[in-house]
Design an enzyme around this catalytic site. Structure first.
Site, PDB file in Angstrom:
ATOM      1  N   GLU A 602      44.112  93.295  73.087  1.00 20.41           N
ATOM      2  CA  GLU A 602      42.987  93.003  72.189  1.00 20.41           C
ATOM      3  C   GLU A 602      41.795  93.905  72.487  1.00 20.41           C
ATOM      4  O   GLU A 602      41.113  94.383  71.583  1.00 20.41           O
ATOM      5  CB  GLU A 602      42.607  91.526  72.327  1.00 20.41           C
ATOM      6  N   GLU A 622      50.699  85.995  73.781  1.00 16.63           N
ATOM      7  CA  GLU A 622      50.213  84.645  74.072  1.00 16.63           C
ATOM      8  C   GLU A 622      51.142  83.532  73.590  1.00 16.63           C
ATOM      9  O   GLU A 622      51.152  82.437  74.168  1.00 16.63           O
ATOM     10  CB  GLU A 622      48.819  84.449  73.459  1.00 16.63           C
TER      11      GLU A 622
END
Length: 808
Positions: A602, A622
Site C-alpha cells: 500500500e 490481508e
C-alpha cells in the site's frame, strides 16, 4: 533486414545473446537473459524429423513448468527464439555474446566451436559455461583470432536465483573485453561475479565440493546420521538451510559425482587427493538410479508428508529423527565468533568435534590452495557466499574468530595427524603481513598471496553503482551515509558525493521492516523534511525485504485492551500516511526488493514511482488473516481501475478493469517477480525494474532526481467512478460459486465479500463518483468490522504463533 553492426573501433555493447545448448543450464541461462529484457536465440542440434528446431522449442516449453520458475512470468518463454545449427548458423552474426552451454564433454565442446566459429561476428564474445573444464584447453579448438574474445563463464544453478557467476580468462583473453562482460553480467543480468584462475572446478566448486567431501568423511568418522549432519551444517552453521546431504540431493548425486571425478582426475598432486573419492553410499545410490530430488530419492525420500532418510546398512528408507544435542545447539547459538569456535574446539561432544573438524578442513584447504585458484582471499570468500549460500566465507569466519589462535589450532591438528592432509599451512598464514593484520581482509584490501600484498576491490565503474553492497568482515566500510535524522524506528540519510545530495533516503529499522506506528510517523516526518529542504524522497532499505507489512504484534496489545476502537487511530494514521505520499510536493520513489506485502504494498503504490528489483514479491495479503487492506489499498485499486478504463476503452464496463484487482486481493496473490507484479497491476508498466539488487538505490535516487528536474507535480485530487451494485452482485456471485465448489471456506467468502463491497463502492449506481475520503472511510469500517469478528481474531493469533495463515 540486416542488423546494425558496431562501427569499426566502437566499444562492444551486449544487446543480443545466443545460447548454444538447450539442456537444463542452457535453457535457464536463456530464460534469465529474456528476464532481463534481452533478445536471445537458443540453439541446439537439428531434430531428425519434422521441425528441425524441435529440441530447442521443447526446452523452451518446459521452462514454463520448472520449479523454481526460471522465468519472471511464463509468457516470457515466447520471447526466446528456438534455432538449430543446420538452418540458423547465420543468426549468430547478429549476436554480441554467444554462450556455449552443452554437456561437460571437452570433445563435444571443441567440435561445436569448429562449427560455430566461422559464423561469429568479428567483435563478438564467445564464452563457455562449464563447471570445471580447462578454458585454455577449450580455446585450442578456436581460430587464433577468436581466442582473445573467448573465456569461461560459469553460471551456478538455477541461474535466475543463484548470484554467483565465475569469469575465467585464458592468457589470450582480452582484458578489456573481459571487463565488458563482467559489467554486463553484473548490471544487465544482476549477477555477482568473481574472477577465477583456470584450474579444475575453479573456485566455487573446488572449495565447495571439497567441503561436501569433508563433511561426508567427518560424518563417517564420528558416526553421525544424515539428518543430524544436515541440521549441524545448515542454518545453525550459517550455511544453506538444506545442509549437506539434502543439498547433494537437490544438486543431483550424478552432478556431484561429475565434479568429484574432475577433481580426482585433474588434481592428482593435490595433497588432499586421498579424500577426493566418491563415498561408496553415493556410488551405490547412483547405480540404483537414485540421483536425489530429480528422481524422487537419494539420501532422502518423501512419502506423503513424511521425509525418510536412507539407512546405508539396510538400503531402506527410515524415519529421520536424530536430534542435535542441546549443548551443541547452545554453542551454535553463540553470537561471538571467537567464543563459538573456541567452544567447538574445546568440546568433547562428538557433534561439536565434528563441527570443528569440518571448519578446520575448509580453513586448511582454502589456505593451501588460495594462490592456485584465486587472485585474493576476497574472491574465495565471495564464491562460497554467492555460490553455496554461506553467510560468511571460510576466511571471514577464521578471521572473526581470531586469526592467530585458530591458525595455531589448525597447525596443531596437522602435526597430530588429525587433519585430512599433512601439508602445513602456507608461510603467509603464520608470519608476515597477514599474521600482523590478524587476518586476510583489511581496510587496504584482501590478501593476494602471489603478489604478497593486500589487494583492493575492483575499480570497474559498474561497482560504483552499488550502494550499500555488503562488505566482508575486516574490510573497510563501503557506504558513508550522512544522517539527517534517526530514531529507533527509521533513519533518514543522504548519499555522499558524487551521488545527488538533494535526494533524501528513508530506511526502516524494524524487524522485517514492518510498519509500526513509529515508522508511519517517521515516514510523515521524512515527507515534511523532503518538502522543506530536498528535491525528492526515496523510501528503500539497504537489505531485504522492503516491508513485510503492518506490525501486527504492535497492534495486538492495543486490541486486547480496547478492541477495534483502540486500533482505529492507528488505522487512520496509516491511511493519512499513504495519502501524504500520494500528494507530496516532491517526487517520492519506492525502492522495492524482496517482499512488499500488505502495508508495504500500500505504501509503494501510493508513491509517484517505483524502482523494483527483479526479485520483488508484492501483494495485498490481508485476506489471509481475515482482514481487508486497510491502508488505502482498496481505495487505490478502485481508483486505478477507473484510471485504466479512462486510458483504455471508456465505454467498456468498469468491472473489466476492476476484476483483476478484486481477484488478486481477495485471493491474497503475491507476485512471483517484478514483471509478474506488473501483470497483477501492483507495478505500473512505466515503473523501473533493475536486475542487480545492489544498484537499486543508485537507480532510485537518480530516477527521483530526474522527476524533480522535470518539474513533476503530484496529481490533483478528483472524484472517480466506482463500479456500484451491478459489479458487486457479479463478484459476489462468482465468490459464491467458489464457496459452493469448495475452493474457498465460508469465512473466506465473508472476507472476500467485504473486499468486493469496498472496491465497488457498495450499493450505489454504476458509475457513481466517489472521492478518496469516502472510499477510505468505507475501507476503515470494513477493516475494523472484520477485526472485531472471532474468526479473524483466530486467524490473527494463529498467524502470529506459526507464521502461517489459518483456514477457518
Amino acid at each position: 533486414m540486416q542488423p546494425t553492426l558496431p562501427a569499426q573501433g566502437a566499444p562492444l555493447r551486449i544487446r543480443r545473446i545466443a545460447v548454444c545448448g538447450a539442456g537444463v543450464m542452457g535453457a535457464q541461462i536463456a530464460a534469465h537473459c529474456v528476464n532481463a529484457g534481452l533478445p536471445v536465440v537458443l540453439f541446439d542440434l537439428a531434430a531428425k524429423e519434422g521441425d528441425k528446431s524441435a529440441i530447442a522449442r521443447k526446452a523452451i516449453d518446459q521452462l514454463r513448468q520448472l520449479s523454481p520458475a526460471p522465468l519472471g512470468t511464463p509468457d516470457l518463454a515466447a520471447l526466446i527464439e528456438p534455432a538449430n545449427y543446420d538452418e540458423h548458423l547465420g543468426r549468430l552474426r547478429e549476436c554480441d555474446l554467444v554462450i556455449e552451454a552443452i554437456a561437460e564433454r571437452m570433445d563435444w565442446k571443441r567440435d561445436l566451436y569448429q562449427k560455430i566459429a566461422p559464423a561469429l561476428r568479428a567483435d563478438a564474445l564467445l564464452a563457455s559455461n562449464t563447471s570445471g573444464l580447462s578454458i585454455t584447453e577449450l580455446s585450442g579448438a578456436l581460430p587464433e583470432a577468436l581466442r582473445a574474445r573467448f573465456c569461461g563463464v560459469h553460471f551456478f544453478n538455477p541461474p535466475r536465483y543463484m548470484p554467483l557467476v565465475e569469469l575465467i580468462p585464458t592468457r589470450d583473453t582480452d582484458r578489456g573485453l573481459l571487463d565488458v562482460l563482467e559489467t554486463f553480467l553484473v548490471s544487465s543480468l544482476g549477477k555477482s561475479v568473481v574472477r577465477a584462475r583456470d584450474t579444475p572446478n575453479f573456485i566455487g566448486n573446488r572449495i565447495g565440493v571439497f567441503g561436501i567431501l569433508s563433511v561426508m568423511e567427518q560424518a563417517r568418522r564420528f558416526g553421525l546420521g544424515y539428518e543430524l549432519v544436515d541440521d549441524l551444517t545448515g542454518a545453525r552453521l550459517g550455511r544453506a538451510k538444506s545442509g549437506t546431504f539434502r543439498t547433494a540431493d537437490v544438486v543431483g548425486l550424478d552432478t556431484l559425482a561429475h565434479v568429484v571425478r574432475t577433481m580426482q582426475e585433474q588434481l592428482p598432486e593435490d595433497s588432499f587427493h586421498a579424500h577426493f573419492g566418491l563415498p561408496r553410499v553415493v556410488a551405490t545410490l547412483i547405480e540404483k538410479g537414485a540421483l536425489g530430488q530429480k528422481t524422487g530419492a537419494g539420501f532422502y525420500r518423501k512419502e506423503g508428508k513424511a521425509i525418510l532418510k536412507l539407512d546405508p546398512d539396510s538400503g531402506q528408507y527410515v524415519p529421520a529423527d536424530a536430534k542435535i544435542d542441546d549443548s551443541v545447539a547452545a554453542i551454535l547459538a553463540e553470537r561471538d565468533p571467537a567464543k563459538k569456535l573456541t567452544a567447538l574446539h574445546e568440546s568433547q561432544h562428538p557433534q561439536a568435534r565434528f563441527l570443528w573438524a569440518v571448519l578446520r578442513d575448509i580453513f586448511h584447504y582454502s589456505a593451501v590452495h588460495l594462490a592456485d585458484i584465486a587472485d585474493n582471499a576476497r574472491q574465495l570468500d565471495l564464491a562460497m557466499k554467492w555460490g553455496f549460500g554461506h553467510e560468511q566465507g571460510p576466511f571471514e569466519i577464521w578471521q572473526a574468530a581470531g586469526w592467530q589462535e585458530v591458525a595455531g589450532w589448525i597447525a596443531a591438528d596437522i602435526q597430530a595427524g588429525e587433519a585430512l592432509s599433512s601439508r602445513p599451512l602456507p608461510d603467509w598464514v603464520m608470519r608476515g603481513p597477514v599474521w600482523e593484520a590478524r587476518g586476510v581482509h583489511t581496510a587496504a584490501g584482501s590478501w593476494n598471496p602471489r603478489d604478497a600484498r593486500f589487494e583492493g576491490r575492483s575499480t570497474l565503474p559498474v561497482y560504483q553503482r552499488q550502494v550499500g553492497a555488503p562488505r566482508l568482515a575486516g574490510e573497510a566500510p563501503g557506504l558513508e551515509r550522512k544522517i539527517v535524522f534517526e530514531d529507533e524506528a527509521v533513519c533518514a540519510w543522504t548519499l555522499p558525493a558524487p551521488h545527488p545530495s538533494d535526494v533524501l533516503l528513508l530506511s526502516f529499522k524494524t524487524r522485517m521492516h514492518t510498519l509500526s506506528p513509529e515508522v508511519v510517523r517517521g515516514i510523515m516526518h521524512a515527507v515534511d523534511l523532503a518538502e522543506a529542504s530536498f528535491a525528492a524522497l526515496v523510501i528503500g532499505q539497504l537489505g531485504d525485504p522492503f516491508s513485510a507489512g503492518a506490525d501486527l504484534k504492535a497492534l495486538m496489545p492495543l486490541f486486547a485492551q480496547g478492541g477495534p476502537a483502540a486500533v482505529a487511530p492507528i488505522e487512520q494514521e496509516m491511511q493519512d500516511m499513504v495519502m501524504r505520499l500520494r500528494y507530496a510536493q516532491v517526487p517520492v520513489v519506492a525502492a522495492l526488493a524482496g517482499m512488499a506485502l500488505g502495508g508495504g504494498c500500500e505504501l509503494s503504490v501510493h508513491c509517484a514511482h517505483r524502482v523494483a528489483h527483479f526479485e520483488t514479491y508484492i501483494g495485498l495479503v490481508e485476506t489471509g488473516i481475515g482482514l481487508v487492506p486497510g491502508a488505502g489499498g482498496l481505495t487505490w485499486a478502485a481508483r486505478r481501475a477507473a484510471e485504466l478504463q479512462a486510458l483504455g476503452a471508456p465505454d467498456a464496463p468498469l468491472l473489466a478493469y476492476l476484476k483483476k484487482f478484486a481477484l488478486a486481493i481477495a485471493g491474497a496473490q503475491v507476485s512471483a517477480s517484478a514483471p509478474d507484479a506488473q501483470r497483477l497491476g501492483f507495478l505500473d508498466p512505466s515503473d523501473t525494474i533493475v536486475m542487480n539488487r545492489h544498484e537499486l538505490l543508485y537507480v532510485a535516487v537518480r530516477v527521483a532526481r530526474a522527476m524533480a528536474e522535470s518539474g513533476r507535480r503530484p496529481p490533483l485530487p478528483r472524484p472517480f467512478p466506482v463500479a456500484g451494485r451491478d459489479a458487486l452482485a457479479t463478484l459476489k456471485g462468482q465468490l459464491l460459486n467458489m464457496k459452493v465448489g469448495g475452493f474457498i471456506s465460508d469465512y473466506d467468502y465473508v472476507v472476500a465479500g467485504e473486499v468486493a463491497d469496498v472496491l465497488c463502492g457498495g450499493d450505489v449506481d454504476p458509475g457513481s463518483l466517489a472521492d478518496e475520503a469516502w472510499m477510505l472511510a468505507r475501507e476503515r469500517r470494513a477493516f475494523l468490522g472484520l477485526l472485531g469478528r472471532p474468526q479473524t481474531q483466530e486467524r490473527l493469533m494463529g498467524f502470529l504463533k506459526t507464521g502461517k495463515p489459518v483456514r477457518n
